[in-house]
Design a protein around this motif. Structure first.
Motif, PDB file in Angstrom:
ATOM      1  N   ALA A   1       0.708  -0.998  -0.171  1.00  0.00           N
ATOM      2  CA  ALA A   1      -0.080   0.092  -0.268  1.00  0.00           C
ATOM      3  C   ALA A   1       0.477   1.587  -0.182  1.00  0.00           C
ATOM      4  O   ALA A   1       0.158   2.202  -0.592  1.00  0.00           O
ATOM      5  CB  ALA A   1      -0.839  -0.482   1.043  1.00  0.00           C
ATOM      6  N   GLU A   2       2.199   0.882   0.895  1.00  0.00           N
ATOM      7  CA  GLU A   2       2.800   2.548   0.732  1.00  0.00           C
ATOM      8  C   GLU A   2       3.924   2.793  -0.520  1.00  0.00           C
ATOM      9  O   GLU A   2       3.401   4.306  -0.764  1.00  0.00           O
ATOM     10  CB  GLU A   2       4.186   2.011   1.479  1.00  0.00           C
ATOM     11  N   ALA A   3       3.724   2.088  -1.323  1.00  0.00           N
ATOM     12  CA  ALA A   3       4.183   2.103  -3.000  1.00  0.00           C
ATOM     13  C   ALA A   3       3.427   2.425  -3.258  1.00  0.00           C
ATOM     14  O   ALA A   3       3.283   3.230  -4.455  1.00  0.00           O
ATOM     15  CB  ALA A   3       5.788   0.869  -2.801  1.00  0.00           C
ATOM     16  N   THR A   4       1.960   1.838  -3.567  1.00  0.00           N
ATOM     17  CA  THR A   4       0.586   2.680  -4.151  1.00  0.00           C
ATOM     18  C   THR A   4       1.010   3.097  -4.076  1.00  0.00           C
ATOM     19  O   THR A   4       0.536   4.504  -4.915  1.00  0.00           O
ATOM     20  CB  THR A   4      -0.653   1.428  -3.825  1.00  0.00           C
ATOM     21  N   ALA A   5       0.401   4.309  -2.698  1.00  0.00           N
ATOM     22  CA  ALA A   5       0.483   5.460  -2.295  1.00  0.00           C
ATOM     23  C   ALA A   5       1.365   6.054  -3.440  1.00  0.00           C
ATOM     24  O   ALA A   5       1.027   7.753  -3.091  1.00  0.00           O
ATOM     25  CB  ALA A   5      -0.460   5.522  -1.223  1.00  0.00           C
ATOM     26  N   ARG A   6       2.280   6.135  -2.805  1.00  0.00           N
ATOM     27  CA  ARG A   6       3.197   7.280  -2.905  1.00  0.00           C
ATOM     28  C   ARG A   6       3.235   7.049  -4.932  1.00  0.00           C
ATOM     29  O   ARG A   6       3.414   8.479  -5.440  1.00  0.00           O
ATOM     30  CB  ARG A   6       4.941   6.402  -3.179  1.00  0.00           C
ATOM     31  N   ALA A   7       2.633   5.739  -5.208  1.00  0.00           N
ATOM     32  CA  ALA A   7       2.683   6.546  -6.875  1.00  0.00           C
ATOM     33  C   ALA A   7       1.340   7.281  -7.484  1.00  0.00           C
ATOM     34  O   ALA A   7       1.634   8.233  -8.464  1.00  0.00           O
ATOM     35  CB  ALA A   7       2.772   4.401  -7.782  1.00  0.00           C
ATOM     36  N   GLU A   8       0.846   6.821  -5.932  1.00  0.00           N
ATOM     37  CA  GLU A   8      -0.529   8.247  -6.316  1.00  0.00           C
ATOM     38  C   GLU A   8      -0.186   9.090  -6.766  1.00  0.00           C
ATOM     39  O   GLU A   8      -1.050  10.065  -6.996  1.00  0.00           O
ATOM     40  CB  GLU A   8      -2.016   7.195  -5.982  1.00  0.00           C
ATOM     41  N   GLN A   9       0.265   9.715  -5.739  1.00  0.00           N
ATOM     42  CA  GLN A   9       0.814  11.267  -5.366  1.00  0.00           C
ATOM     43  C   GLN A   9       2.358  12.171  -5.427  1.00  0.00           C
ATOM     44  O   GLN A   9       3.082  12.178  -4.583  1.00  0.00           O
ATOM     45  CB  GLN A   9       0.046  11.216  -3.855  1.00  0.00           C
ATOM     46  N   PRO A  10       2.834  11.157  -6.807  1.00  0.00           N
ATOM     47  CA  PRO A  10       4.525  12.071  -6.970  1.00  0.00           C
ATOM     48  C   PRO A  10       4.341  13.288  -5.761  1.00  0.00           C
ATOM     49  O   PRO A  10       3.801  13.976  -6.702  1.00  0.00           O
ATOM     50  CB  PRO A  10       4.791  11.668  -7.882  1.00  0.00           C
ATOM     51  N   PRO A  11       5.830  13.187  -6.176  1.00  0.00           N
ATOM     52  CA  PRO A  11       5.804  15.087  -5.934  1.00  0.00           C
ATOM     53  C   PRO A  11       5.901  15.772  -6.851  1.00  0.00           C
ATOM     54  O   PRO A  11       6.273  15.053  -8.220  1.00  0.00           O
ATOM     55  CB  PRO A  11       7.797  15.055  -5.733  1.00  0.00           C
ATOM     56  N   THR A  12       5.947  16.939  -7.255  1.00  0.00           N
ATOM     57  CA  THR A  12       6.232  17.805  -8.255  1.00  0.00           C
ATOM     58  C   THR A  12       6.609  18.812  -8.064  1.00  0.00           C
ATOM     59  O   THR A  12       6.837  19.331  -7.091  1.00  0.00           O
ATOM     60  CB  THR A  12       4.073  17.952  -8.226  1.00  0.00           C
ATOM     61  N   MET A  13       7.549  19.380  -9.092  1.00  0.00           N
ATOM     62  CA  MET A  13       8.244  19.989  -9.537  1.00  0.00           C
ATOM     63  C   MET A  13       7.995  21.304 -10.688  1.00  0.00           C
ATOM     64  O   MET A  13       7.086  21.031 -11.917  1.00  0.00           O
ATOM     65  CB  MET A  13      10.127  19.675  -9.924  1.00  0.00           C
ATOM     66  N   PRO A  14       7.482  22.195 -10.418  1.00  0.00           N
ATOM     67  CA  PRO A  14       7.109  23.249 -11.534  1.00  0.00           C
ATOM     68  C   PRO A  14       8.379  23.243 -12.161  1.00  0.00           C
ATOM     69  O   PRO A  14       9.527  23.847 -12.188  1.00  0.00           O
ATOM     70  CB  PRO A  14       6.793  24.764 -10.656  1.00  0.00           C
ATOM     71  N   ILE A  15       8.052  23.577 -13.525  1.00  0.00           N
ATOM     72  CA  ILE A  15       9.315  24.725 -14.029  1.00  0.00           C
ATOM     73  C   ILE A  15       8.143  25.644 -15.298  1.00  0.00           C
ATOM     74  O   ILE A  15       7.917  25.646 -15.621  1.00  0.00           O
ATOM     75  CB  ILE A  15       9.717  22.652 -14.911  1.00  0.00           C
ATOM     76  N   GLU A  16       8.909  26.495 -15.854  1.00  0.00           N
ATOM     77  CA  GLU A  16       8.493  27.723 -16.367  1.00  0.00           C
ATOM     78  C   GLU A  16       9.590  27.348 -18.097  1.00  0.00           C
ATOM     79  O   GLU A  16       9.939  27.371 -18.190  1.00  0.00           O
ATOM     80  CB  GLU A  16       8.892  28.974 -16.118  1.00  0.00           C
ATOM     81  N   LEU A  17       8.214  27.935 -18.940  1.00  0.00           N
ATOM     82  CA  LEU A  17       8.660  27.528 -20.216  1.00  0.00           C
ATOM     83  C   LEU A  17       7.916  28.426 -20.850  1.00  0.00           C
ATOM     84  O   LEU A  17       7.228  29.131 -20.599  1.00  0.00           O
ATOM     85  CB  LEU A  17       8.152  26.259 -20.770  1.00  0.00           C
ATOM     86  N   THR A  18       8.774  28.838 -21.995  1.00  0.00           N
ATOM     87  CA  THR A  18       8.093  30.208 -23.147  1.00  0.00           C
ATOM     88  C   THR A  18       7.071  29.423 -23.950  1.00  0.00           C
ATOM     89  O   THR A  18       7.322  28.379 -24.099  1.00  0.00           O
ATOM     90  CB  THR A  18       8.748  31.195 -23.704  1.00  0.00           C
ATOM     91  N   LEU A  19       5.542  30.357 -24.873  1.00  0.00           N
ATOM     92  CA  LEU A  19       5.374  29.956 -25.467  1.00  0.00           C
ATOM     93  C   LEU A  19       5.702  29.252 -26.517  1.00  0.00           C
ATOM     94  O   LEU A  19       5.227  28.223 -27.061  1.00  0.00           O
ATOM     95  CB  LEU A  19       4.438  31.056 -25.690  1.00  0.00           C
ATOM     96  N   GLU A  20       7.109  29.651 -27.324  1.00  0.00           N
ATOM     97  CA  GLU A  20       7.216  29.356 -27.779  1.00  0.00           C
ATOM     98  C   GLU A  20       8.881  27.906 -28.344  1.00  0.00           C
ATOM     99  O   GLU A  20       8.213  26.609 -28.863  1.00  0.00           O
ATOM    100  CB  GLU A  20       8.792  30.020 -28.521  1.00  0.00           C
ATOM    101  N   GLU A  21       8.614  27.726 -26.370  1.00  0.00           N
ATOM    102  CA  GLU A  21       9.350  26.338 -26.073  1.00  0.00           C
ATOM    103  C   GLU A  21       7.983  24.848 -26.059  1.00  0.00           C
ATOM    104  O   GLU A  21       8.451  24.293 -26.624  1.00  0.00           O
ATOM    105  CB  GLU A  21      10.179  26.315 -25.107  1.00  0.00           C
ATOM    106  N   ALA A  22       6.925  25.508 -25.706  1.00  0.00           N
ATOM    107  CA  ALA A  22       5.857  24.856 -25.102  1.00  0.00           C
ATOM    108  C   ALA A  22       5.089  24.278 -26.742  1.00  0.00           C
ATOM    109  O   ALA A  22       5.442  23.060 -26.553  1.00  0.00           O
ATOM    110  CB  ALA A  22       4.646  25.553 -25.000  1.00  0.00           C
ATOM    111  N   PHE A  23       5.377  25.262 -27.849  1.00  0.00           N
ATOM    112  CA  PHE A  23       5.268  24.452 -29.861  1.00  0.00           C
ATOM    113  C   PHE A  23       5.705  23.842 -29.825  1.00  0.00           C
ATOM    114  O   PHE A  23       5.542  23.036 -30.511  1.00  0.00           O
ATOM    115  CB  PHE A  23       4.933  25.829 -29.837  1.00  0.00           C
TER     116      PHE A  23
END
Length: 307
Positions: free
Chosen positions: A122-144
């Motif tokens: 259960a512990e490993a399953t729950a961690r897979a359900e709620q992984p850590p998140t890291m923000p990253i900023e892109l320009t619109l051109e990079e997203a394209f």
């Protein structure tokens, strides 16, 4: 015990919508993320922001938090009543950041423990359900076009970290999360996943709505009246656009498939804006005077007349 005002920490009101809470969290998490922030006390603020978001993003947790804090007043110590913890299995968290959450948080939601009758994985399953998140900023051109980024991944056990090179696919949208399987911290022998959450930087030309873009296009009065073919920028390169005769400010023309990459791709909406030229000479003034005479019957504010 100190009461934590999670709404104040995120800078939102108590009646904020889930979307407002999410936007506030994204903005603050990007500002105070220890890997990118130069702000004083960035790490402490980042932990507070994550704790507040963890409590308010889930409707059940938020309802429990609101109910317990309804009678609290600033300056008073907080004592959760017996049995106040929400029913059901305690919350499981993706990394050992939960160990750094406040006693106030753990008194309400626990420290990621599991019911004794939970299955061994259960512990490993729950961690897979709620992984850590890291923000990253892109320009619109990079997203394209897609982009490559290097991220610093901390080990989670104080032994240091590593640098991870990732490829951002073309066509990502604001708020989209990209899962990096097994690339998060190793916690108690379990390799967690890592989510990278995309934030698009403001663009000087385009407004973004998912995969669709809106571009405000200035046109001259005669181009609006007579029609014209003009050059319009798009993320994929400049194109020619036909302005129909008798166009009006605010009118929108759709360029299908000219938004962000995807299947299907987004569109670009071109919103017309009639711009008057500056009048600097007597000859230019005379042109507008003759125009006024020719269209003396035109009443642009006729719809505002009251009966």
């Amino acid at each position: 015990m100190e009461y934590k005002d999670y709404y104040r920490i995120l800078g939102v009101t108590r009646d904020a919508t889930p979307e407002q809470i999410k936007r506030a969290y994204r903005k603050l998490a990007h500002k105070y993320h220890p890997d990118v922030s130069k702000e004083a006390q960035a790490e402490r603020r980042f932990k507070e922001i994550n704790e507040a978001h963890e409590a308010l993003k889930d409707p059940e947790k938020r309802a429990a938090y609101d109910a317990l804090g309804r009678s609290w007043r600033p300056g008073q110590p907080f004592h959760p009543p017996p049995g106040a913890r929400p029913r059901g299995r305690e919350t499981a968290f993706a990394t050992e950041d939960i160990e750094q959450f406040s006693d106030f948080f753990s008194s309400l939601f626990g420290r990621g423990g599991f019911r004794r009758d939970a299955p061994p994985n259960a512990e490993a399953t729950a961690r897979a359900e709620q992984p850590p998140t890291m923000p990253i900023e892109l320009t619109l051109e990079e997203a394209f076009q897609g982009a490559v980024r290097q991220l610093r991944i901390e080990s989670g056990d104080g032994s240091g970290g590593r640098t991870l090179k990732i490829r951002i696919p073309a066509g990502v949208t604001d708020g989209q999360q990209i899962r990096l399987a097994g690339q998060g911290a190793t916690v108690r022998g379990v390799a967690t996943d890592l989510f990278v959450e995309v934030h698009l930087a403001p663009h000087p030309l385009y407004r973004v709505d998912g995969k669709h873009l809106t571009l405000t296009l200035p046109i001259a009065p005669w181009e609006a009246a007579l029609g014209a073919t003009v050059t319009v920028p798009t993320l994929g390169g400049a194109i020619s656009l036909r302005i129909p005769p008798q166009s009006q400010s605010g009118q929108k023309l759709r360029l299908r498939g000219r938004g962000l990459t995807g299947n299907p791709p987004g569109d670009t909406l071109v919103q017309l804006e009639i711009v008057n030229p500056p009048v600097k000479t007597d000859a230019q003034r005379a042109v507008f005077e003759r125009l006024a005479e020719q269209f003396s019957a035109f009443q642009p504010r006729a719809t505002l007349a009251q009966e």
